[in-house]
Design a protein around this motif. Structure first.
Motif: not given
Length: 194
Positions: A46-73
């Motif tokens: 299965i072919e893959t290609r690397r994308l250069v991004v600043g953060q791992a949005s839409h992944s489990p790595l977002m879990a620690p900030i979600l509560d505060e993000f929702e509170r601010i939103a």
């Protein structure tokens, strides 16, 4: 299904972040786990290609900030859109839910359903697609998702090209496809002409 199966062993660190089409996905997560996943996918041919991004949005790595993000939103006054808007969270037309902090939390954490959103637009009989941004990256993906001679794909801007020329080219294409152009509004920034 093959990509879902390959991601499953890494589910605590990696997720399918974007569904761009039947054979085009983006995975996001912890670098080491993504590297191992890429090796697993390569072994499956299965072919893959690397994308250069600043953060791992839409992944489990977002879990620690979600509560505060929702509170601010929640402190931002949100309203239902005045125009039809297709949600990349659900892939269908957005309703009242888009004016909630929870929606935007989900938007950060859940996969982008780009292909579903395009299919919804096609079902609603949209034929002309204008990508707003500095480089038309989604047009190619869109063309792989939707087929038809009646579809128009236009960029607003293109890196390495004159901005005004790019916008004028797309404006001209829209005009030739029968769109009403507010020529008075268009001319206003250019001032009086003799």
């Amino acid at each position: 299904e093959q990509v879902k199966e390959a991601v499953a062993p890494y589910a605590e660190q990696v997720a399918i972040a974007v569904y761009n089409g039947p054979q085009h996905f983006v995975v996001s997560g912890a670098s080491e786990a993504v590297e191992k996943l890429v090796q697993d996918l390569a072994a499956r041919k299965i072919e893959t290609r690397r994308l250069v991004v600043g953060q791992a949005s839409h992944s489990p790595l977002m879990a620690p900030i979600l509560d505060e993000f929702e509170r601010i939103a929640a402190g931002i006054q949100l309203r239902k859109p005045q125009l039809r808007l297709i949600s990349n969270v659900s892939g269908v037309e957005a309703g009242e839910e888009i004016a909630t902090a929870r929606y935007w939390r989900d938007h950060l954490a859940q996969p982008v359903r780009f292909a579903d959103s395009l299919r919804t637009l096609q079902e609603l009989r949209y034929q002309h697609f204008l990508e707003i941004g500095p480089q038309p990256m989604l047009i190619g993906i869109g063309r792989r998702c939707l087929t038809g001679d009646d579809l128009t794909w236009l960029p607003s801007l293109r890196t390495g090209h004159n901005d005004l020329e790019s916008m004028f080219d797309s404006l001209g294409a829209l005009y030739t496809h029968g769109f009403n152009i507010d020529w008075t509004g268009f001319e206003r920034p250019f001032g009086e002409r003799s």
